[in-house]
Write an enzyme that holds these catalytic residues in place. Structure first.
Site, PDB file in Angstrom:
ATOM      1  N   HIS A 240       0.848  -1.193   0.000  1.00  0.00           N
ATOM      2  CA  HIS A 240       0.000   0.000   0.000  1.00  0.00           C
ATOM      3  C   HIS A 240       0.882   1.240   0.000  1.00  0.00           C
ATOM      4  CE1 HIS A 240      -2.231  -3.339   1.842  1.00  0.00           C
ATOM      5  NE2 HIS A 240      -3.241  -2.849   1.152  1.00  0.00           N
ATOM      6  N   SER A 241       0.542   2.169  -0.873  1.00  0.00           N
ATOM      7  CA  SER A 241       1.314   3.413  -0.926  1.00  0.00           C
ATOM      8  C   SER A 241       0.355   4.581  -0.737  1.00  0.00           C
ATOM      9  CB  SER A 241       2.049   3.532  -2.266  1.00  0.00           C
ATOM     10  OG  SER A 241       2.884   4.683  -2.260  1.00  0.00           O
TER      11      SER A 241
END
Ligand code: RIB
Ligand code: CA
Length: 313
Positions: A240-241
């Site tokens: 996840h960014s």
């Protein structure tokens, strides 16, 4: 060809901040006019140094970097995010320091000056704790009138926090600043932690993107290794960014497939709930729908922007 939109990024680099900044550098429709630096993921000395290094790697030493506040408005938080990003915020890869230094102008003053320079056109994107923007607001409460669009990565709109059970890191790091900002702006676009969790990408896909033959991909492959390993250990097959999703929403808002507009307030008291972003889903408070909350973004478009940003240059 329409003129590129001036873009000012307030950020606490951080590995995901770096990806978001590379996305901005790679977007021909936007002109990054500055990076204002906050403390957050790690201390200000590191976040400033990381921003300067990223500009050098990307061949963007033309972008001014402005150091901001070294600590939150009121209380110093219990912890940073070095366990996620590395002690230096960029994976502790011991990169070659850069010669360039940050500008002498404080970030809060630069935010105000650039809001006048680009009055009515400026896209302001906040990827870290909101200390600098809160300070700018306190210095000049008319700031929002000159900002065309304000996008924030922060909060957890149904209380699924990432740093405490109720709060997301950027807001929890400086809840008073978040309160000042969310009260001071008439409207803001929000990519919260829960949207981030709904838009992960597979580690194998990311590893493929990182093999691109470009200095940006090679550098990002190095600085992101620690956090990718951390993520795989704790969150499984998806990476996840947070800031990258917020930047996709900022650069290409038409990629947003579902939004919700609601009143939102920050809890600044409470041992358990400090930093929570309390969203008035049933509109019981009669407060204005200030937050335009991202619920769903075009995942293919998001991943395309990330892949292209790494391969660029
Ligand atoms: O909660 C995620 C946010 O906190 C991201 O902006 C990350 O960089 C950290 O600052
Ligand atoms: Ca950040």
């Amino acid at each position: 060809m329409t003129k590129p939109i001036p873009l000012l990024i307030d950020t606490d680099p951080g590995v995901d901040d770096a990806l978001a900044i590379l996305m901005a550098f790679n977007d021909p429709g936007h002109d990054v006019v500055g990076l204002s630096i906050a403390a957050g993921n790690v201390g200000l000395e590191h976040t400033v140094r990381n921003a300067l290094k990223l500009c050098e790697v990307a061949g963007r030493d033309d972008v001014p970097v402005f150091a901001g506040c070294a600590s939150p408005l009121v209380f110093v938080p219990r912890e940073d995010a070095a366990h996620v990003h590395g002690r230096d915020g960029f994976g502790d890869v011991d990169y070659e320091p850069v010669a360039r230094r940050a500008e002498a102008e404080h970030a809060a003053l630069a935010i105000l000056r650039l809001s006048h320079r680009y009055a009515g056109e400026l896209l302001l994107v906040a990827l870290g704790p909101l200390t600098n923007i809160a300070l700018a607001l306190k210095l000049d409460p008319t700031l929002p009138s000159r900002i065309k669009r304000f996008v924030v990565m922060g909060g957890a709109v149904t209380g699924h926090g990432n740093i405490t059970q109720a709060a997301e890191f950027n807001v929890a790091f400086d809840p008073e600043a978040a309160h000042v900002v969310f009260e001071g702006f008439p409207v803001f676009d929000l990519a919260d932690w829960e949207a981030v969790i709904a838009h992960g990408f597979h580690h194998q896909k990311a590893e493929r993107w990182l093999q691109a033959d470009s200095p940006r991909a090679r550098f990002y492959d190095a600085i992101s290794l620690q956090t990718r390993r951390w993520s795989a250990d704790r969150r499984g097959e998806l990476w996840h960014s947070a800031d990258a999703l917020a930047m996709a929403y900022a650069l290409q808002p038409d990629g947003a497939l579902e939004l919700a507009k609601r009143p939102l307030q920050v809890e600044t008291a409470g041992a358990l709930t400090r930093g929570a972003t309390v969203t008035d889903w049933n509109r019981q408070t009669g407060r204005p729908d200030k937050a335009r909350i991202l619920l769903r973004y075009d995942q293919a478009r998001f991943e395309g922007l990330v892949e292209a940003a790494l391969a660029a240059g």
